[in-house]
Design an enzyme around this catalytic site. Structure first.
Site, PDB file in Angstrom:
ATOM      1  N   HIS A 190       0.862  -1.195   0.000  1.00 28.42           N
ATOM      2  CA  HIS A 190       0.000   0.000   0.000  1.00 28.42           C
ATOM      3  C   HIS A 190       0.893   1.238   0.000  1.00 28.42           C
ATOM      4  CE1 HIS A 190      -3.150   2.842   1.127  1.00 28.42           C
ATOM      5  NE2 HIS A 190      -4.005   1.897   0.761  1.00 28.42           N
ATOM      6  N   ASP A 233      -7.976  -5.264  -0.056  1.00 27.12           N
ATOM      7  CA  ASP A 233      -8.433  -6.125  -1.157  1.00 27.12           C
ATOM      8  C   ASP A 233      -8.080  -7.583  -0.954  1.00 27.12           C
ATOM      9  OD1 ASP A 233      -7.640  -3.302  -2.995  1.00 27.12           O
ATOM     10  OD2 ASP A 233      -9.651  -4.166  -2.927  1.00 27.12           O
TER      11      ASP A 233
END
Ligand code: SDX
Length: 440
Positions: A317, A375
């Site tokens: 991320h 996700d």
């Protein structure tokens, strides 16, 4: 209810930049927010120095001032208007969170009822819009349909809203939030050749979505409250996330004064990318390709191989260099949902947990601080609930429409708002004269 005026930025002194080659010095103001990094204010940098800053992927750039969502990537902290995401996922619901993100405060019972009734009353779409689906092939990706149909809403509401009026902005926002699940469910029904199911005003937001997705005219469909709660949680976790790529797309599109429906369509288009919201669908494909535990080392090696474009989907991320708090909530929910659905020993979940365990022990991932993101687990829950992978990013878009609308409205309400127009570092050809073809 308008958001209360909370803390605004305050001066944190100045910073002086010195150009070694010329000895010139420039002093820039520093601003401090309520929490988070201090910023250099470079708005006058070009006018005063003739120089630009250079930050192509905005690794170190605050593109705006906002009061909506705060992320601390080192702490794994995510706050919606100051409330930790874990507490909202545990105690709140998506309609409350919608009010919180749009208006800045958790609603009173009366405010919540008013918002819920307003949204419920606008869940149907114009009948002409339902014809638009027929222009797509049945196997069109639902995200392609979402981009098209949501964008087309701007043709139905083109001049309905004075976007420079705060009340009108909220009407447009609530219309989008109300209609996006209807459009999403219709995209699914169209892809499987079933008739569209109209929304029902006696159902809550998540229940209505499941009803429009899975009910058929031939028989009664009863919404499973466990699935509805899981969908509501997933919507809460995906609702907003500071200035991510799709939110920045919505802000930039909105900065030109473009129709809000067209701006949200632009956000949907950006979200679709596998590096962003499309990762949830890509995680399922990846887990399917891995297939079994004994192939995990092969894929970990591929993820580390610079010559292989493969990346571990659902990992890493830009901001979280610690765990993504949403992934932690979803990991717990995944076990609960599968348990409640009576799904024991879900192969996908087992594989995902083993993949996470191995990756988090691998020096490559540890050194680069790559952790599972939102996700990584969302697709496992959604697939267990019978949502097809092609709809995963669509659900992300349903939830993020609230955040996109809140961020768009905040930007449009800023009296200093200007059209976003970045510059560049040009490394192309300097000026040169035209050469006739017979001299080339
Ligand atoms: C979302 O911004 C948001 O907030 C987004 C989001 C939201 O709510 O809006 O949180 C939602 O988009 C989550 C992210 C979903 N995407 C994925 O899961 C796709 C896989 N992840 C990567 O593509 C990547 O981690 C990104 C895109 C998420 C972040 O990329 P960055 O910040 O540009 O990081 P990077 O590419 O500079 O990577 C740093 C290093 C590199 O190695 P080195 O050059 O240092 O040797 O880490 C490596 C990368 O190669 N790396 C990975 C990796 N992610 C980063 N290596 C293998 N697998 C990965 N998943």
């Amino acid at each position: 209810m308008a958001a209360k005026a909370t803390t605004t930025r305050e001066s944190a002194g100045t910073v002086t930049l010195t150009v070694d080659a010329t000895g010139e010095s420039f002093t820039l103001p520093l601003h401090r927010g309520s929490v988070g990094p201090t910023v250099f204010d470079i708005r006058k940098l070009y006018a005063e120095t003739g120089m630009f800053t250079f930050d192509p992927a905005f690794m170190s750039t605050a593109s705006c001032e906002s009061r909506i969502t705060f992320i601390d990537g080192e702490q794994g902290l995510l706050l919606y208007r100051g409330y930790p995401i874990e507490e909202l996922a545990e105690h709140s619901n998506f309609m409350e969170v919608t009010h919180l993100l749009l208006y800045g405060e958790l609603p009173t019972k009366r405010e919540l009822d008013a918002l819920t009734n307003n949204i419920t009353g606008h869940t149907m779409i114009h009948e002409q819009l339902t014809q638009l689906f027929r222009g797509f092939r049945r196997d069109a990706h639902p995200m392609a349909i979402m981009v098209g149909v949501v964008g087309a809403m701007s043709a139905f509401y083109h001049d309905h809203h004075d976007i420079y009026d705060s009340g009108e902005r909220m009407i447009a926002a609530l219309r989008l939030i109300a209609k996006i699940p209807t459009i999403a469910a219709m995209a699914y029904k169209y892809s499987i050749g079933q008739p569209f199911v109209y929304p029902r005003n006696d159902l809550g937001y998540a229940e209505n979505f499941l009803h429009m997705m899975f009910s058929v005219p031939a028989e009664e469909y009863v919404v499973n409250p466990v699935l509805a709660r899981a969908i509501d949680d997933i919507f809460i976790l995906h609702a907003d996330h500071e200035q991510n790529a799709s939110t920045s797309t919505v802000r930039l599109a909105g900065s030109s004064g473009a129709n809000p429906f067209a701006c949200i369509a632009a956000g949907i288009a950006c979200l679709w990318g596998p590096a962003h919201g499309g990762a949830n669908e890509a995680v399922l494909s990846m887990l399917g390709e891995i297939g079994s535990r004994d192939r995990i080392p092969e894929f970990i090696a591929r993820a580390k191989d610079k010559d292989d474009p493969f990346r571990l989907m659902g990992f890493g991320h830009r901001v979280y260099k610690n765990f993504d708090p949403r992934a932690n909530v979803l990991r717990t929910r995944a076990h609960e949902v599968l348990e409640t659905l009576g799904i024991r020993d879900d192969q996908l979940l087992d594989l995902a947990m083993e993949l996470e365990r191995i990756a988090l022990e691998d020096e490559y991932f540890v050194k680069r601080r790559l952790y599972p993101n939102i996700d990584f687990y969302s697709g496992i829950i959604l697939q267990a609930m019978g949502i097809p992978p092609s709809l995963f990013t669509v659900l992300f878009a349903i939830a993020r429409t609230v955040g996109w609308c809140a961020q768009w409205a905040e930007m449009m309400g800023d009296p200093s708002q200007k059209i976003g127009r970045p510059r560049q570092l040009y490394t192309g050809e300097p000026q040169r004269p035209y050469v006739p073809i017979d001299q080339r």
